[in-house]
Design a protein around this motif. Structure first.
Motif, PDB file in Angstrom:
ATOM      1  N   UNK A 260       0.890  -1.218   0.075  1.00  0.00           N
ATOM      2  CA  UNK A 260       0.043   0.098  -0.131  1.00  0.00           C
ATOM      3  C   UNK A 260       0.980   1.397   0.062  1.00  0.00           C
ATOM      4  N   UNK A 261       2.062   1.196   0.727  1.00  0.00           N
ATOM      5  CA  UNK A 261       2.832   2.504   0.920  1.00  0.00           C
ATOM      6  C   UNK A 261       4.190   2.124   1.175  1.00  0.00           C
ATOM      7  N   UNK A 262       5.030   2.940   0.355  1.00  0.00           N
ATOM      8  CA  UNK A 262       6.548   2.463   0.224  1.00  0.00           C
ATOM      9  C   UNK A 262       7.227   3.219   1.168  1.00  0.00           C
ATOM     10  N   UNK A 263       8.112   2.926   1.994  1.00  0.00           N
ATOM     11  CA  UNK A 263       8.862   3.485   3.090  1.00  0.00           C
ATOM     12  C   UNK A 263      10.238   3.990   2.343  1.00  0.00           C
ATOM     13  N   UNK A 264      10.502   5.267   2.900  1.00  0.00           N
ATOM     14  CA  UNK A 264      12.066   5.705   2.646  1.00  0.00           C
ATOM     15  C   UNK A 264      12.402   6.570   3.881  1.00  0.00           C
TER      16      UNK A 264
ATOM     17  N   UNK B 137       3.146   3.271  -6.181  1.00  0.00           N
ATOM     18  CA  UNK B 137       3.108   3.054  -4.629  1.00  0.00           C
ATOM     19  C   UNK B 137       3.316   4.623  -4.221  1.00  0.00           C
ATOM     20  N   UNK B 138       2.324   5.195  -3.309  1.00  0.00           N
ATOM     21  CA  UNK B 138       2.469   6.293  -2.647  1.00  0.00           C
ATOM     22  C   UNK B 138       3.816   6.158  -1.812  1.00  0.00           C
ATOM     23  N   UNK B 139       4.715   7.158  -1.858  1.00  0.00           N
ATOM     24  CA  UNK B 139       6.044   6.960  -0.929  1.00  0.00           C
ATOM     25  C   UNK B 139       5.712   7.886   0.482  1.00  0.00           C
ATOM     26  N   UNK B 140       6.222   7.406   1.675  1.00  0.00           N
ATOM     27  CA  UNK B 140       6.371   8.002   2.825  1.00  0.00           C
ATOM     28  C   UNK B 140       7.817   8.234   3.270  1.00  0.00           C
ATOM     29  N   UNK B 141       8.293   9.481   3.132  1.00  0.00           N
ATOM     30  CA  UNK B 141       9.698   9.439   3.284  1.00  0.00           C
ATOM     31  C   UNK B 141      10.294  10.839   4.214  1.00  0.00           C
ATOM     32  N   UNK B 142      11.600  10.667   4.478  1.00  0.00           N
ATOM     33  CA  UNK B 142      12.158  11.769   5.283  1.00  0.00           C
ATOM     34  C   UNK B 142      12.479  12.774   4.213  1.00  0.00           C
TER      35      UNK B 142
END
Length: 397
Positions: A294-298, A322-327
């Protein structure tokens, strides 16, 4: 042209190097590879010659440990590079990673063939080695002395005729710090996946042993504190304790120095139920996994190393829509903001808010994912991953 490619690994699983070689071959060049043989069985290649330097991995690791202050490693590579150039009558040398630059230059001189040297920087090496746990903890920091690489960087860059870097921001950073570098000798080559290979993987319809009925967070790559994923786990535990419902899938090898901490977290009762860890999966299975998440982590730590370029996992997430959730590492923040393909965070509170927003809003996920794929296709159309080929097109022999 006969181009020699040098990597201090086993080559077979270095996807960035393999992709570059395929592009060089498509451009009409003949490629020769010099790499290590850790006394294993390796595949053969019908379209290129691979020469392997046989060495026990423990000796190689020892040489790397001592390489800041002693010349064993450089002399090893200098000898083999000189032979490699002579045997294959090379017209150019393409060497990967900063620490091989001096050995490559001396190898060229020893071969007595006046050929150009391209230095391909996979990372900001001085910043990287100063973040590696094996180099900065305990007695090793006194042997490795990683801080010395900040002083050695300019010397090693100066050995090269051309540079390949991961991002425009890293290019600008290098030019600001080292005025002798010229813009037209620095080529940006982002870590974009091999599009043709990924399409072939999808056609094969590989099946993967993972299913979850809940929204799934995904991290693909080396598991290490410096990559941010380990520090994310206590935040994930708190979210689960507060009743949030989601699953986490992590695929990748663990840095030895971080194994105990990682396993302490994933053995938490809640993570045992809501986290799946797979130590390794061939990249050919990645498109199949992307269809199930669901969500890709970076979650990379913000530092000079991670500011130097966008990790390939972000482009892989974009390929899978895939939507990205990142710093907010400089290069990945720029990519995410310009393509509107994900959300960014600085703090635990911002991470929690963004994650809940993505989980609860399917239309937002679809929009961000579509934006990411659109941007990736635009980069391919603009041949962003082929600019480095100009290094060899412009040479006159």
């Amino acid at each position: 042209m006969n181009i020699g490619v040098v990597v201090d690994n086993e080559f077979d699983h270095d996807h960035r190097v393999q992709k570059e070689i395929r592009l060089l071959q498509e451009d009409g060049h003949t490629i020769f590879v010099l790499c290590f043989d850790f006394k294993k069985t390796y595949k053969t290649y019908s379209d290129l010659k691979v020469k392997r330097v046989t060495i026990h991995r423990k000796f190689r690791d020892l040489f790397v440990l001592l390489s800041t202050n002693f010349g064993f490693y450089e002399r090893l590579w200098q000898k083999h590079i000189a032979e490699f150039i002579t045997e294959n009558k090379l017209d150019a040398l393409h060497v990967h990673d900063l620490y091989l630059a001096k050995a490559a230059k001396k190898g060229i001189q020893k071969s007595e063939r006046n050929i150009p040297l391209t230095l391909d920087l996979h990372e900001n090496y001085p910043a990287a080695i100063n973040s590696y746990q094996w180099a900065i903890k305990g007695w090793r920091k006194h042997v490795v002395q990683p801080e010395k690489w900040y002083k050695k960087e300019g010397e090693y860059l100066n050995y090269a005729d051309d540079l390949v870097v991961l991002s425009n921001s890293f290019k600008q950073d290098l030019m600001e710090r080292f005025p002798f570098l010229k813009s037209d000798a620095i080529y940006v080559h982002p870590n974009m996946p091999d599009f043709d290979s990924f399409q072939a993987f999808e056609k094969n319809e590989f099946s993967v042993d993972f299913e979850s009925e809940q929204p799934t967070l995904f991290y693909f790559g080396v598991v290490a504190k410096r990559r941010g994923i380990i520090d994310l786990l206590p935040w994930i535990i708190q979210l689960l304790e507060n009743g949030n419902k989601f699953h986490t899938l992590i695929i990748g090898p663990i840095d030895k120095a971080d194994k105990n901490q990682f396993y302490t977290y994933i053995n938490h009762p809640l993570l045992k139920q809501h986290l799946t860890y797979i130590p390794w999966a061939d990249v050919k299975y990645l498109p199949a996994y992307l269809k199930k998440i669901t969500i890709g982590l970076a979650p990379f730590e913000i530092n000079a190393q991670h500011d130097s370029g966008v990790a390939n996992k972000l482009f892989q997430y974009m390929y899978g829509e895939i939507p990205i959730l990142a710093t907010k590492c400089k290069a990945q923040q720029e990519l995410i903001e310009t393509s509107a393909c994900g959300l960014l965070y600085d703090t635990q509170e911002e991470f929690n808010t963004a994650l809940k927003h993505l989980i609860e809003n399917e239309s937002l996920r679809q929009t961000l994912g579509a934006n990411g794929k659109k941007k990736l296709l635009e980069l391919y159309r603009n041949k962003a991953d082929r600019a480095f080929l100009g290094i060899y097109d412009s040479k006159k022999y």
